[in-house]
Write a protein that holds these residues in place. Structure first.
Motif, PDB file in Angstrom:
ATOM      1  N   MET A 117      -1.604 -44.172  24.195  1.00 26.72           N
ATOM      2  CA  MET A 117      -1.529 -43.461  23.090  1.00 26.72           C
ATOM      3  C   MET A 117      -1.712 -42.323  23.461  1.00 26.72           C
ATOM      4  O   MET A 117      -1.274 -40.744  23.039  1.00 26.72           O
ATOM      5  N   VAL A 118      -2.406 -41.371  24.123  1.00 21.57           N
ATOM      6  CA  VAL A 118      -2.220 -40.337  24.576  1.00 21.57           C
ATOM      7  C   VAL A 118      -0.901 -39.533  24.967  1.00 21.57           C
ATOM      8  O   VAL A 118      -0.513 -38.118  24.585  1.00 21.57           O
ATOM      9  N   SER A 119       0.764 -40.963  25.727  1.00 17.20           N
ATOM     10  CA  SER A 119       1.589 -39.987  25.446  1.00 17.20           C
ATOM     11  C   SER A 119       2.238 -39.564  24.217  1.00 17.20           C
ATOM     12  O   SER A 119       3.223 -38.346  24.183  1.00 17.20           O
ATOM     13  N   CYS A 120       1.914 -40.688  23.782  1.00 16.26           N
ATOM     14  CA  CYS A 120       2.499 -39.801  21.968  1.00 16.26           C
ATOM     15  C   CYS A 120       1.591 -39.098  20.780  1.00 16.26           C
ATOM     16  O   CYS A 120       2.583 -38.084  20.722  1.00 16.26           O
ATOM     17  N   LEU A 121       0.414 -38.367  21.791  1.00 19.41           N
ATOM     18  CA  LEU A 121      -0.425 -37.330  21.450  1.00 19.41           C
ATOM     19  C   LEU A 121       0.557 -36.512  21.814  1.00 19.41           C
ATOM     20  O   LEU A 121       0.861 -35.379  20.981  1.00 19.41           O
ATOM     21  N   ALA A 122       0.558 -36.112  22.797  1.00 18.40           N
ATOM     22  CA  ALA A 122       1.602 -35.331  23.635  1.00 18.40           C
ATOM     23  C   ALA A 122       2.088 -35.121  23.363  1.00 18.40           C
ATOM     24  O   ALA A 122       2.919 -33.833  22.917  1.00 18.40           O
ATOM     25  N   MET A 123       3.729 -35.982  23.303  1.00 21.20           N
ATOM     26  CA  MET A 123       4.670 -35.759  22.166  1.00 21.20           C
ATOM     27  C   MET A 123       4.626 -35.520  20.469  1.00 21.20           C
ATOM     28  O   MET A 123       5.911 -34.412  20.604  1.00 21.20           O
ATOM     29  N   ILE A 124       4.048 -35.631  19.781  1.00 16.07           N
ATOM     30  CA  ILE A 124       3.477 -34.705  18.733  1.00 16.07           C
ATOM     31  C   ILE A 124       3.678 -33.407  19.119  1.00 16.07           C
ATOM     32  O   ILE A 124       4.115 -32.656  18.390  1.00 16.07           O
TER      33      ILE A 124
END
Length: 347
Positions: A1-8
């Motif tokens: 979830m944190v990785s997806c937020l950083a990618m966004i």
């Protein structure tokens, strides 16, 4: 979830509409260009402001990702080989993460200090205050420091830290956040950097010694060196703090309080900062003394148990000789009877 937020956030750089918002999270803000003189090249310096909150948030996400990578690919593999108990497993993970962070921060801080004049001129801690302008390395260092210690709060949930360990970790996390953020906001980043480097060296030695201790309990020499450097670091911190807040800042030309100019050189703020540092050092020394006393008691108990001799066994009493006992070589009177008499007696 944190990785997806950083990618966004990173993907926001690809579109013109969102790029101006995404760049606020990724790059360091508040750039100021100065030209010392006509012959010199312009110098890029940085100040702080409200947009730094977005930058801290993004690098908080990066810290969570790096934390997970170190845990997954390094610490968990070592834990499988050591077969530690649950208590030691939790402490090993904590020391492993902090040792990596302290090592990185110590090297980074030393590289920044080598470009400063502190080794030859300690007065740079207060000369020219307020120090509103920072070079890129100094500002990015503080952004990463604040982001790392803030990321430690959600990590208490992600790592499923035991309830009895949460208060202890919350204490030192909050102390780091308050002191580092205070040095950043009050334009005391020079003093903060000078105090953080030796402190991180001492903490690095402690957690590295604890890692070696978990691998082999006989490896305890690192704790002796840590104890010596710990006391020296506390004395150094108190000395530089008293020198800066008690003698340096009161004698500078810029006296007064001004948010616009970033000037906080008033007696109330100076004494509050000095009191906070002194109380923190006193609390750390109190914890250190209790830790050493506990280790000394455990060592004394182990030595006493080794020296304790086993009480000698009581000597066996001589068995009373039984009259006519065959065991003492005496034949009973009944054994002297003839076989015919024995048969008649048995019948």
């Amino acid at each position: 979830m944190v990785s997806c937020l950083a990618m966004i956030i990173l993907l926001g750089l690809m579109f013109e509409v969102t790029a101006k918002f995404a760049i606020m999270f990724i790059t360091v803000q508040y750039n100021v260009t100065q030209v010392p003189d006509e012959k010199s090249e312009p110098v890029n310096l940085y100040q702080y402001g409200p947009k730094d909150v977005a930058t801290v948030f993004f690098y908080l996400l990066i810290a969570v990702i790096l934390h997970a990578l170190i845990q997954e690919y390094i610490l968990d593999k070592i834990n499988r080989r050591l077969h530690l108990s649950k208590t030691k497993h939790s402490k090993f993970n904590e020391s492993g993460q902090l040792a990596a962070f302290y090592l990185f921060s110590f090297i980074w801080g030393c590289s920044i200090l080598t470009a400063e004049e502190f080794a030859t001129n300690p007065t740079f801690l207060w000369e020219g205050y307020p120090h509103t302008n920072m070079v890129f390395q100094v500002k990015f260092f503080y952004i990463c420091q604040i982001a790392y210690w803030l990321h430690a709060l959600p990590e208490l949930y992600f790592q499923k830290v035991r309830k009895e360990d949460i208060p202890r970790q919350l204490y030192y996390i909050c102390l780091y956040v308050v002191h580092i953020t205070g040095a950043y906001i009050l334009n005391l980043h020079r003093l903060g950097l000078v105090l953080l480097v030796p402190h991180y060296l001492v903490e690095l030695l402690f957690h590295a010694s604890r890692l070696f201790y978990f691998s082999d309990e006989n490896k305890q020499k690192g704790f002796t060196l840590w104890a010596l450097l710990f006391v020296i670091a506390r004395l150094l911190t108190l000395t530089l703090s008293v020198l800066t807040f008690g003698f340096g800042l009161p004698r500078t030309e810029n006296q007064g309080f001004s948010l616009g100019d970033g000037n906080f050189n008033v007696l109330t703020i100076r004494m509050t900062c000095l009191a906070a540092i002194c109380l923190t050092q006193a609390w750390m020394m109190w914890k250190f003394i209790n830790f050493q006393l506990k280790k000394w008691r455990e060592h004394s108990q182990n030595q006493a148990s080794k020296k304790k001799t086993v009480s000698p066994k009581s000597k066996p009493h001589k068995r009373e000789t039984t009259r006519g006992g065959a065991a003492n070589g005496v034949v009973k009177s009944e054994d002297k009877m003839s076989p015919r008499a024995r048969k008649s007696k048995a019948s």
